[in-house]
Structure formats: C-alpha cells, structure tokens
Design a protein around this motif. Structure first.
Motif, PDB file in Angstrom:
ATOM      1  N   ALA A  62       0.942  -1.199   0.007  1.00 36.60           N
ATOM      2  CA  ALA A  62       0.210  -0.197  -0.322  1.00 36.60           C
ATOM      3  C   ALA A  62       1.224   1.254   0.191  1.00 36.60           C
ATOM      4  CB  ALA A  62      -1.105   0.226   1.454  1.00 36.60           C
ATOM      5  N   PRO A  63       2.102   1.535   1.060  1.00 39.81           N
ATOM      6  CA  PRO A  63       2.749   2.520   0.366  1.00 39.81           C
ATOM      7  C   PRO A  63       3.565   2.665  -0.389  1.00 39.81           C
ATOM      8  CG  PRO A  63       3.060   1.560   2.716  1.00 39.81           C
ATOM      9  CD  PRO A  63       2.373   0.272   1.888  1.00 39.81           C
ATOM     10  N   MET A  64       3.242   1.615  -1.051  1.00 38.74           N
ATOM     11  CA  MET A  64       4.152   1.651  -2.297  1.00 38.74           C
ATOM     12  C   MET A  64       2.808   2.360  -3.836  1.00 38.74           C
ATOM     13  SD  MET A  64       7.048  -1.158  -2.427  1.00 38.74           S
ATOM     14  CE  MET A  64       6.399  -2.103  -2.408  1.00 38.74           C
ATOM     15  N   PHE A  65       1.993   1.846  -3.676  1.00 36.15           N
ATOM     16  CA  PHE A  65       1.516   2.833  -4.508  1.00 36.15           C
ATOM     17  C   PHE A  65       0.626   3.646  -4.433  1.00 36.15           C
ATOM     18  CE2 PHE A  65      -0.770  -2.148  -5.016  1.00 36.15           C
ATOM     19  CZ  PHE A  65      -0.206  -2.085  -5.710  1.00 36.15           C
ATOM     20  N   GLY A  66       1.017   4.664  -3.216  1.00 41.89           N
ATOM     21  CA  GLY A  66       0.726   5.577  -2.532  1.00 41.89           C
ATOM     22  C   GLY A  66       1.641   6.659  -3.048  1.00 41.89           C
ATOM     23  N   MET A  67       2.984   5.953  -3.073  1.00 44.73           N
ATOM     24  CA  MET A  67       4.045   6.127  -3.935  1.00 44.73           C
ATOM     25  C   MET A  67       3.461   6.600  -5.265  1.00 44.73           C
ATOM     26  SD  MET A  67       7.602   5.089  -2.566  1.00 44.73           S
ATOM     27  CE  MET A  67       7.256   4.492  -0.417  1.00 44.73           C
ATOM     28  N   LEU A  68       3.123   5.788  -6.351  1.00 47.76           N
ATOM     29  CA  LEU A  68       2.996   5.765  -7.816  1.00 47.76           C
ATOM     30  C   LEU A  68       2.209   6.529  -7.309  1.00 47.76           C
ATOM     31  CD1 LEU A  68       3.615   4.776  -9.719  1.00 47.76           C
ATOM     32  CD2 LEU A  68       1.868   3.198  -9.446  1.00 47.76           C
ATOM     33  N   LYS A  69       0.882   6.455  -6.901  1.00 46.50           N
ATOM     34  CA  LYS A  69      -0.893   7.943  -7.159  1.00 46.50           C
ATOM     35  C   LYS A  69       0.093   8.877  -7.156  1.00 46.50           C
ATOM     36  CE  LYS A  69      -5.492   8.888  -6.041  1.00 46.50           C
ATOM     37  NZ  LYS A  69      -6.393   8.074  -4.509  1.00 46.50           N
ATOM     38  N   MET A  70       0.885   9.475  -5.944  1.00 46.11           N
ATOM     39  CA  MET A  70       1.670  10.311  -6.142  1.00 46.11           C
ATOM     40  C   MET A  70       2.606  11.397  -6.420  1.00 46.11           C
ATOM     41  SD  MET A  70      -1.071  11.536  -3.240  1.00 46.11           S
ATOM     42  CE  MET A  70      -0.451  13.121  -3.057  1.00 46.11           C
ATOM     43  N   VAL A 130       8.809  -9.278  -9.097  1.00 45.73           N
ATOM     44  CA  VAL A 130       8.005  -7.731  -9.188  1.00 45.73           C
ATOM     45  C   VAL A 130       8.805  -7.490  -7.532  1.00 45.73           C
ATOM     46  CG1 VAL A 130       6.231  -7.462  -8.346  1.00 45.73           C
ATOM     47  CG2 VAL A 130       6.611  -6.137  -9.972  1.00 45.73           C
ATOM     48  N   ALA A 131       8.653  -7.814  -6.561  1.00 49.92           N
ATOM     49  CA  ALA A 131       9.521  -7.802  -5.103  1.00 49.92           C
ATOM     50  C   ALA A 131      10.983  -7.326  -5.310  1.00 49.92           C
ATOM     51  CB  ALA A 131       9.418  -8.327  -4.205  1.00 49.92           C
ATOM     52  N   MET A 132      11.559  -8.155  -5.872  1.00 46.27           N
ATOM     53  CA  MET A 132      12.852  -7.786  -6.105  1.00 46.27           C
ATOM     54  C   MET A 132      13.063  -6.717  -7.584  1.00 46.27           C
ATOM     55  SD  MET A 132      14.687 -12.159  -6.456  1.00 46.27           S
ATOM     56  CE  MET A 132      14.885 -11.913  -7.730  1.00 46.27           C
ATOM     57  N   ASP A 133      12.644  -6.461  -8.196  1.00 45.77           N
ATOM     58  CA  ASP A 133      12.395  -5.813  -8.763  1.00 45.77           C
ATOM     59  C   ASP A 133      12.406  -4.133  -8.716  1.00 45.77           C
ATOM     60  OD1 ASP A 133      12.540  -7.203 -11.408  1.00 45.77           O
ATOM     61  OD2 ASP A 133      10.896  -7.322 -11.971  1.00 45.77           O
ATOM     62  N   ILE A 134      11.041  -4.731  -7.522  1.00 46.03           N
ATOM     63  CA  ILE A 134      11.222  -2.744  -6.349  1.00 46.03           C
ATOM     64  C   ILE A 134      12.890  -2.334  -5.890  1.00 46.03           C
ATOM     65  CG2 ILE A 134      10.221  -1.913  -4.651  1.00 46.03           C
ATOM     66  CD1 ILE A 134       7.744  -3.030  -5.759  1.00 46.03           C
ATOM     67  N   GLN A 135      12.938  -3.703  -5.392  1.00 52.72           N
ATOM     68  CA  GLN A 135      14.387  -3.194  -4.784  1.00 52.72           C
ATOM     69  C   GLN A 135      15.715  -2.861  -5.675  1.00 52.72           C
ATOM     70  OE1 GLN A 135      15.623  -6.486  -1.721  1.00 52.72           O
ATOM     71  NE2 GLN A 135      14.371  -7.451  -3.200  1.00 52.72           N
ATOM     72  N   ALA A 136      15.676  -3.589  -6.611  1.00 48.55           N
ATOM     73  CA  ALA A 136      16.827  -3.212  -7.732  1.00 48.55           C
ATOM     74  C   ALA A 136      16.454  -1.697  -8.303  1.00 48.55           C
ATOM     75  CB  ALA A 136      16.461  -4.210  -9.051  1.00 48.55           C
ATOM     76  N   ALA A 137      14.993  -1.290  -8.475  1.00 45.18           N
ATOM     77  CA  ALA A 137      14.473  -0.225  -9.063  1.00 45.18           C
ATOM     78  C   ALA A 137      15.027   0.468  -8.028  1.00 45.18           C
ATOM     79  CB  ALA A 137      13.294  -0.342  -9.848  1.00 45.18           C
ATOM     80  N   GLU A 143      12.952   7.868 -11.663  1.00 45.66           N
ATOM     81  CA  GLU A 143      11.715   8.001 -11.022  1.00 45.66           C
ATOM     82  C   GLU A 143      10.562   6.866 -11.835  1.00 45.66           C
ATOM     83  OE1 GLU A 143      10.010  11.054  -9.484  1.00 45.66           O
ATOM     84  OE2 GLU A 143      11.263  11.795  -8.236  1.00 45.66           O
ATOM     85  N   GLY A 144      11.479   6.893 -12.934  1.00 46.54           N
ATOM     86  CA  GLY A 144      10.749   5.937 -14.087  1.00 46.54           C
ATOM     87  C   GLY A 144      10.645   4.683 -13.739  1.00 46.54           C
ATOM     88  N   ALA A 145      11.929   3.926 -13.228  1.00 43.65           N
ATOM     89  CA  ALA A 145      12.411   2.918 -13.191  1.00 43.65           C
ATOM     90  C   ALA A 145      11.052   2.692 -11.683  1.00 43.65           C
ATOM     91  CB  ALA A 145      13.538   2.580 -12.855  1.00 43.65           C
ATOM     92  N   TYR A 146      11.181   4.198 -10.536  1.00 43.08           N
ATOM     93  CA  TYR A 146      11.005   3.230  -9.253  1.00 43.08           C
ATOM     94  C   TYR A 146       9.129   2.656  -9.783  1.00 43.08           C
ATOM     95  CZ  TYR A 146      13.742   6.060  -6.860  1.00 43.08           C
ATOM     96  OH  TYR A 146      15.267   6.600  -6.427  1.00 43.08           O
ATOM     97  N   ALA A 147       8.495   3.791 -10.972  1.00 37.99           N
ATOM     98  CA  ALA A 147       6.921   3.845 -10.833  1.00 37.99           C
ATOM     99  C   ALA A 147       6.346   2.302 -11.671  1.00 37.99           C
ATOM    100  CB  ALA A 147       6.065   5.575 -12.017  1.00 37.99           C
ATOM    101  N   LYS A 148       7.667   2.125 -13.238  1.00 37.94           N
ATOM    102  CA  LYS A 148       7.346   0.996 -13.560  1.00 37.94           C
ATOM    103  C   LYS A 148       7.252  -0.455 -11.999  1.00 37.94           C
ATOM    104  CE  LYS A 148       9.550  -2.169 -17.056  1.00 37.94           C
ATOM    105  NZ  LYS A 148      10.775  -2.304 -18.573  1.00 37.94           N
ATOM    106  N   ALA A 149       8.402  -0.505 -11.663  1.00 36.95           N
ATOM    107  CA  ALA A 149       8.351  -1.315 -10.314  1.00 36.95           C
ATOM    108  C   ALA A 149       7.524  -1.224  -9.955  1.00 36.95           C
ATOM    109  CB  ALA A 149       9.915  -1.092  -9.403  1.00 36.95           C
ATOM    110  N   ILE A 150       6.849  -1.047  -9.010  1.00 37.48           N
ATOM    111  CA  ILE A 150       5.525  -0.200  -8.434  1.00 37.48           C
ATOM    112  C   ILE A 150       4.112  -0.554  -9.390  1.00 37.48           C
ATOM    113  CG2 ILE A 150       3.552   0.936  -7.192  1.00 37.48           C
ATOM    114  CD1 ILE A 150       6.525   2.275  -6.121  1.00 37.48           C
ATOM    115  N   ALA A 151       4.028  -0.700 -10.661  1.00 39.05           N
ATOM    116  CA  ALA A 151       3.030  -0.354 -11.828  1.00 39.05           C
ATOM    117  C   ALA A 151       2.746  -2.227 -11.254  1.00 39.05           C
ATOM    118  CB  ALA A 151       2.706   0.155 -12.457  1.00 39.05           C
ATOM    119  N   GLY A 152       4.515  -3.063 -12.028  1.00 38.81           N
ATOM    120  CA  GLY A 152       4.492  -4.524 -11.646  1.00 38.81           C
ATOM    121  C   GLY A 152       4.051  -4.769 -10.464  1.00 38.81           C
ATOM    122  N   LEU A 153       4.242  -4.737  -9.411  1.00 39.19           N
ATOM    123  CA  LEU A 153       2.798  -4.720  -8.782  1.00 39.19           C
ATOM    124  C   LEU A 153       1.461  -5.289  -7.907  1.00 39.19           C
ATOM    125  CD1 LEU A 153       3.640  -5.830  -5.539  1.00 39.19           C
ATOM    126  CD2 LEU A 153       3.824  -4.015  -4.886  1.00 39.19           C
TER     127      LEU A 153
END
Length: 166
Positions: A62-70, A130-137, A143-153
């Motif tokens: 949820a906190p990561m989905f919030g980051m993506l939204k904001m 995807v959890a490992m992708d988030i860690q790598a991002a 920020e584009g990599a952040y958004a892509k990884a969280i969207a994958g989640l």
C-alpha cells in the motif's frame, strides 16, 4: 533455591510451548504442495494464516501504491518493503495451497485456488520477481524505474485477485 527452580521450570514450559508451536506450524503450513485441510479447525487456522499473510502483503504494498499515485517516491521504503514482499512470497505457497473447500468456513478464496497449483506457484514467483525488481529500482535514483516496478506489483496482485479471490 526456589527462584532458580522456578526459572528452570519456566524455561522448560517455554521450550515445550515453542516446540508445540513449531510442530503446529509445520503441520499447518506443510510443504509447497496443495493439501486438504484435515479438519475444520485446521481449515480455520489455514484461513487465519492466509489472511494474516495477505495483511502483511497489503501493509507493504500500500505505501508503494501511494507513492505511485502521488508521484512521490521514497527509495528506502521501496527497498525495505520490496525485501519484505520477497520474503512473504517465499512463504505464500505454504499458506495459499491448504485446500479448505471441504469445510464450511468463511473465505474469499475461490475454489480454483486449490486446483491450479502450478498457476498459483507461477503467480507467487511473479510476485517474488517484482519484489526483487522494486528493490533493484530503489537503487537507481530513476523515478521512471520506480514507477515501472511498482506498477508491476499492481499487475501481479491484480492477476492473482482476478483469478482466485471472490
């Protein structure tokens, strides 16, 4: 003298309780293979543990989905929560694949969850990736990599919910 004996007895009680808890966990979680719940009590416990696992997934996603939204990203939260999701994914099959359909117990799990073991394991593997992708991002500063990884989640979660949650 009595204090020392009481402490020794307390250690024995704690040790035996811990052993019993570990044994119960082993019986409830089993292996990563689909298994039928052995009793209504077993089914209720399996559902309780499955729902607890989902709550932990939610509290980390949820906190990561919030980051993506904001569009405000915190790489440290992504790193930590990605690691936690990876660890939770490692436990999922043990809790998702206990078939509770033989008992009248409240659950949002569709019966298909218990008859599609290979697909469920693939979805769990996708969550772990995807959890490992988030860690790598989180280490990139991009920020584009952040958004892509969280969207994958989000896509991974939705895939499982669509197929296996009422």
């Amino acid at each position: 003298f009595h204090k020392k004996r009481e402490t020794g007895n307390m250690k024995k009680v704690l040790a035996s309780g811990l052993l019993a808890l570990c044994a119960a966990g082993t019986v409830l979680s089993g292996s990563a293979m689909a298994a039928k719940a052995a009793s209504e009590k077993h089914a209720e416990a399996a559902i309780e543990y499955r729902q607890s696992l989902y709550q932990l997934v939610k509290s980390n996603a949820a906190p990561m989905f919030g980051m993506l939204k904001m569009k405000k990203f915190d790489p440290e939260v992504m790193k930590t929560n990605g690691m936690r999701l990876e660890q939770l994914a490692d436990m999922m099959a043990d809790y998702l694949l206990v078939d509770t359909t033989d008992f009248d117990v409240p659950t949002d799990a569709k019966p298909a969850l218990f008859s599609n073991e290979a697909d469920v394991n693939d979805k769990i593997a996708a969550l772990k990736k995807v959890a490992m992708d988030i860690q790598a991002a989180s280490a990139t500063g991009d920020e584009g990599a952040y958004a892509k990884a969280i969207a994958g989640l989000g896509g991974t979660c939705k895939s499982c919910h669509d197929d296996y949650k009422e």
